[in-house]
Scaffold this motif. Structure first.
Motif: not given
Ligand code: ADP
Ligand code: ADP
Length: 231
Positions: A10-13, A18-24, A44-55
């Motif tokens: 999960s990734k929230s800002y 209110p807090a944004v839950n970008a990835v859940n 929908s959170g795609k880039s956030t997910l990809l950026n986390m996988i990219a480190g």
């Protein structure tokens, strides 16, 4: 044969109200050599997910493991090593260095390479030839078409033989026939190799045409996995 494993990521800002839950609570596994599309609407959170996988970004909670490395446990130096050794990345905006030639851009990932400069140049020339850019090696990005710039970016991303190729809307700025050519090159270079690809796109047709498996994202959640069962 597992290359990437996400466990309840999960990734929230939280600094926003209110807090944004970008990835859940997203969990999935990608095997070596697999071609996966991450499909979903804008936001929908795609880039956030990809950026986390990219480190490039860290989950708020959950675990990401790539090639045996638990990304959240790596130091900044180890993350840089991970990115250089394991990951190739391609972006919608190509992200080439504007004042460098195509050849210099492709040589860039080899800066820490022990090989002689002449050998590195020869390797970059070979990579550019493989994407059909022999005649364009001395051109700067502004002197190349969008499709040509993305070919340079592909050559650069594959230069270090990455285990994982991450592509964020790589054809978003291209007309449909150029987009097809680019995806075809990506497929050609990763087919029959151990390199896994994760392609982020909002284009359903393109997602299914390019990949062997489609992960549907909806409001930060993994809504559907076309490949469940054969993983
Ligand atoms: P997609 O790639 O599917 O378009 P994103 O991962 O870019 O989606 O964004 C998912 C959600 O997270 C969106 O609501 C977006 O506004 C929000 N978001 C993304 N990055 C940030 C950030 N740096 N700060 C705050 N909110 C963000
Ligand atoms: P530095 O660590 O020297 O600041 P960067 O990491 O910012 O360098 O990368 C320099 C250039 O290489 C940038 O244009 C960036 O987009 C590109 N780049 C970085 N990592 C990768 C990668 N894994 N695959 C492809 N290009 C990359």
């Amino acid at each position: 044969n597992v290359l990437v494993e996400l466990t309840s990521v999960s990734k929230s800002y939280g600094n926003l109200h209110p807090a944004v839950n970008a990835v859940n609570e997203v969990s999935f596994i990608v095997s070596r050599g697999e071609r996966v599309a991450l499909l979903g609407k804008s936001g929908s959170g795609k880039s956030t997910l990809l950026n986390m996988i990219a480190g490039l970004d860290r989950p708020t909670v959950g675990k990401i493991c790539v090639a045996g490395r638990i990304l959240s446990e790596l130091s900044a130096t180890a993350i840089a090593d991970y990115r250089r050794e394991c990951v190739g990345m391609i972006f919608q905006a190509y992200n080439l260095i504007p004042w460098r030639t195509a050849l210099q851009n492709v040589e860039l990932p080899m800066v820490f390479d022990r090989r002689e400069k002449a050998e590195r140049t020869a390797a970059a020339q070979e990579a550019l030839a493989a994407v059909g850019l022999t005649e364009r090696m001395g051109h700067r990005p502004s002197e190349l078409s969008g499709g040509e710039q993305q070919r340079v970016a592909i050559a650069r991303a594959l230069m270090n033989g990455p285990e994982l190729l991450l592509a964020d809307e790589p054809t978003g700025n291209l007309d449909s026939s150029t987009a097809e050519d680019i995806l075809e090159s990506l497929r050609r270079f990763t087919e029959n190799s151990q390199t896994a690809t994760i392609l982020v796109t909002h284009d359903e047709e393109l997602a299914y045409r390019f990949s062997t498996r489609v992960l549907h994202m909806l409001d930060g959640r993994l809504d559907h996995d076309s490949g469940v069962g054969d993983v």
